[in-house]
Design a protein around this motif. Sequence first.
Motif, mmCIF file in Angstrom:
data_model
loop_
_atom_site.group_PDB
_atom_site.id
_atom_site.type_symbol
_atom_site.label_atom_id
_atom_site.label_comp_id
_atom_site.label_asym_id
_atom_site.label_seq_id
_atom_site.Cartn_x
_atom_site.Cartn_y
_atom_site.Cartn_z
ATOM 1 N N TYR A 228 55.896 35.353 42.733
ATOM 2 C CA TYR A 228 56.473 34.195 43.386
ATOM 3 C C TYR A 228 57.448 33.508 42.430
ATOM 4 C CZ TYR A 228 52.600 34.397 46.757
ATOM 5 O OH TYR A 228 51.712 34.784 47.717
ATOM 6 N N PHE B 34 60.481 28.935 37.477
ATOM 7 C CA PHE B 34 59.112 29.204 37.036
ATOM 8 C C PHE B 34 58.586 30.356 37.885
ATOM 9 C CE2 PHE B 34 55.415 28.405 34.783
ATOM 10 C CZ PHE B 34 54.313 28.101 35.566
ATOM 11 N N PRO C 59 49.216 32.183 34.642
ATOM 12 C CA PRO C 59 49.675 30.890 34.118
ATOM 13 C C PRO C 59 51.171 30.661 34.272
ATOM 14 C CG PRO C 59 49.265 32.402 32.331
ATOM 15 C CD PRO C 59 48.803 33.095 33.572
ATOM 16 N N GLN D 217 58.922 29.631 41.766
ATOM 17 C CA GLN D 217 58.666 28.232 42.083
ATOM 18 C C GLN D 217 59.810 27.378 41.556
ATOM 19 O OE1 GLN D 217 55.025 26.503 40.490
ATOM 20 N NE2 GLN D 217 54.970 25.011 42.146
ATOM 21 N N GLN E 205 60.421 23.193 46.431
ATOM 22 C CA GLN E 205 60.567 24.332 47.347
ATOM 23 C C GLN E 205 59.305 25.163 47.458
ATOM 24 O OE1 GLN E 205 64.173 26.560 47.661
ATOM 25 N NE2 GLN E 205 65.207 25.263 46.153
ATOM 26 N N GLY E 206 58.239 24.748 46.887
ATOM 27 C CA GLY E 206 57.014 25.526 47.020
ATOM 28 C C GLY E 206 57.097 26.863 46.319
ATOM 29 N N LEU E 207 56.284 27.787 46.768
ATOM 30 C CA LEU E 207 56.227 29.128 46.195
ATOM 31 C C LEU E 207 56.900 30.095 47.156
ATOM 32 C CD1 LEU E 207 53.776 27.509 44.901
ATOM 33 C CD2 LEU E 207 52.756 29.746 44.531
ATOM 34 N N LEU F 154 55.552 32.958 38.971
ATOM 35 C CA LEU F 154 54.103 33.098 39.038
ATOM 36 C C LEU F 154 53.726 34.457 39.590
ATOM 37 C CD1 LEU F 154 53.279 29.588 40.460
ATOM 38 C CD2 LEU F 154 52.263 30.507 38.389
#
Lengths: 112, 114
Positions: B35, B88, B107, B37, B41-43, B90
């Motif tokens: 994902y 970011f 993480p 981030q 905008q969320g994932l 994930l």
Amino acid sequence: GENVEQHPSTLSVQEGDSAVIKCTYSDSASNYFPWYKQELGKRPQLIIDIRSNVGEKKDQRIAVTLNKTAKHFSLHITETQPEDSAVYFCAASTDSWGKLQFGAGTQVVVTP
Amino acid sequence: DGGITQSPKYLFRKEGQNVTLSCEQNLNHDAMYWYRQDPGQGLRLIYYSQIVNDFQKGDIAEGYSVSREKKESFPLTVTSAQKNPTAFYLCASSIVGTGVYEQYFGPGTRLTVT
């Protein structure tokens, strides 16, 4: 494909009050609705989930309700505490195995 | 700390360079996910894999590539074709069975491209 909308984007509550976050989804075939909590700088973690054959689920101070007819589900946090401050994400899945569509997130701030 | 690791935590690259983000899990999960981030905008799902040697594009796969040669590993390459790679990232994993199961997240890796 599935579209999940989440409101509000930010929520400020006094410690001890309740917080409610609402999500709507577009695909009536969605059958699994998890909620994740992400504290600042940390990974998202599942806090509660609900499947389409259940209308409500509760775990201590957290509850989730699902209205399949209206295609919306909500997270309820009662007796909020400072450690509840985080970003909360809702999600929905139409797949039989695991692919999720996430909402944009709600920043919850609990003030003492 | 969870059984799913990502490295490095922070990554800096110059524009035009490809970069590979690592994701390893020892949970014996069949499914793995990447994902992105961004604030507000969320994932957003980049790629996912249900089984070794098989993977599918998610909602924002353009400019990214993955491989799944081992059950435990699902590396993500951010190519120079990705127009806005700073984000970011994930990684997550889950079991595959009858129904949908919890996704466990790593993480994260914060990538900065200048």
